[in-house]
Write an enzyme that holds these catalytic residues in place. Structure first.
Site, PDB file in Angstrom:
ATOM      1  N   GLU A  24       2.119  -7.514   4.910  1.00  0.00           N
ATOM      2  CA  GLU A  24       2.071  -8.323   3.696  1.00  0.00           C
ATOM      3  C   GLU A  24       2.806  -9.649   3.847  1.00  0.00           C
ATOM      4  O   GLU A  24       3.906  -9.697   4.398  1.00  0.00           O
ATOM      5  CB  GLU A  24       2.699  -7.540   2.533  1.00  0.00           C
ATOM      6  CG  GLU A  24       2.651  -8.270   1.203  1.00  0.00           C
ATOM      7  CD  GLU A  24       3.137  -7.427   0.039  1.00  0.00           C
ATOM      8  OE1 GLU A  24       2.983  -7.877  -1.110  1.00  0.00           O
ATOM      9  OE2 GLU A  24       3.668  -6.323   0.273  1.00  0.00           O
TER      10      GLU A  24
ATOM     11  N   GLU B 157       0.015  -5.279  -9.562  1.00  0.00           N
ATOM     12  CA  GLU B 157       1.432  -5.331  -9.216  1.00  0.00           C
ATOM     13  C   GLU B 157       2.087  -6.441 -10.032  1.00  0.00           C
ATOM     14  O   GLU B 157       2.691  -7.356  -9.493  1.00  0.00           O
ATOM     15  CB  GLU B 157       1.605  -5.562  -7.702  1.00  0.00           C
ATOM     16  CG  GLU B 157       2.979  -5.127  -7.207  1.00  0.00           C
ATOM     17  CD  GLU B 157       3.209  -5.453  -5.736  1.00  0.00           C
ATOM     18  OE1 GLU B 157       3.609  -4.549  -4.998  1.00  0.00           O
ATOM     19  OE2 GLU B 157       2.989  -6.608  -5.335  1.00  0.00           O
TER      20      GLU B 157
END
Length: 273
Positions: A155, A256
């Protein structure tokens, strides 16, 4: 194309946190979701007691939701840490101790993605030393993910909020994906495209999508500014997700975002629009 064409799952480490961990899967199900994802829930230990693992597994199964993704141990997250795997010494050892624990737990619930946050730069340590350690640990993590039929996610975060994290652009994260795949020969490392983080970095999101959709294993969203629900900021998330779909991405989209001052269950009105 857009919101109506996506498969959304809820990240239970940022949404429904007003509830105890074991109540969150059922709350997500009650809100209409069939899938969830998690950061590593036990921030103080990479190897929790079996009873704790079993209790969370039961809560997910009893709620009837699918665990689609799980983070490896990443230190104090939320908090000052951004991963453990590139931190020499105790934190790296804690990450290694967690690899099989996390993989086995994810595998027991059919999760197909494991996210390995890289870790912050450490003052006084040569970045090359950290990068070498990171590659060693990512290779171990990729092999563990492969053992359960999962992918390993790398990520990119955003620099303003994570100034010590070295992977703060899509190209930087994609470069690590290539290094891991070249080292293992497994081909199961993928890019985690978090549109919120990339937008905070000021990246050209349509260009990022066009270039990296083919190596993207998971997508996460929040609006910018504010990291709130879609519609609370200015990101054209509906259009961006439609572009991702046209570029060939058909996986889950993780929610998220921060619920703000509302209960999490009241932050999904954008889905009906």
């Amino acid at each position: 194309m857009g919101f109506a064409d996506q498969r959304f799952n809820v990240n239970l480490s940022i949404l429904f946190t007003e509830l105890p961990l074991l109540e969150r899967p059922a709350a997500a199900a009650a809100a209409g979701f069939t899938a969830v994802e998690l950061w590593w829930p036990w921030i103080d230990t990479p190897t929790p007691e079996r009873s704790e693992l079993d209790a969370l597994k039961r809560a997910i199964e009893d709620a009837g939701v699918q665990l689609t993704g799980l983070n490896f141990y990443a230190g104090q997250l939320p908090g000052p840490d951004r991963g453990a795997l590139s931190i020499p010494g105790e934190e790296s050892e804690r990450f290694r101790a967690n690899i099989d624990v996390a993989a086995d737990f994810a595998g027991s619930l059919g999760a197909t993605a494991l996210n390995a946050l890289y870790g912050n730069r450490v003052e006084g340590v040569d970045p090359a030393e950290q990068d070498a350690l990171a590659l060693e640990n990512l290779v171990l993590a990729a092999r563990a993910a492969d053992r359960i039929g999962a992918i390993l996610l790398i990520e990119a975060l955003n620099k303003p909020e994570s100034p010590l994290y070295p992977l703060v652009s899509a190209p930087a994260a994609a470069g690590i994906v290539d290094k891991v795949n070249n080292a293992t020969g497994l081909g199961n490392a993928r890019f985690l495209m978090d549109l919120y983080h990339l937008s905070v970095n000021g990246e050209d999101l349509p260009a990022v999508i066009d270039e990296y959709a083919s190596i993207t294993g998971h997508v996460q969203i929040a609006d910018n500014p504010g990291r709130g629900a879609p519609g609370t900021g200015t990101l054209p998330l509906d259009d961006l997700l439609g572009r991702l779909k046209k570029a060939g991405y058909d996986g889950w989209v993780g929610l998220e975002y921060k619920p703000g001052d509302r209960p999490s269950a009241e932050t999904f009105d954008w889905l009906s629009r």
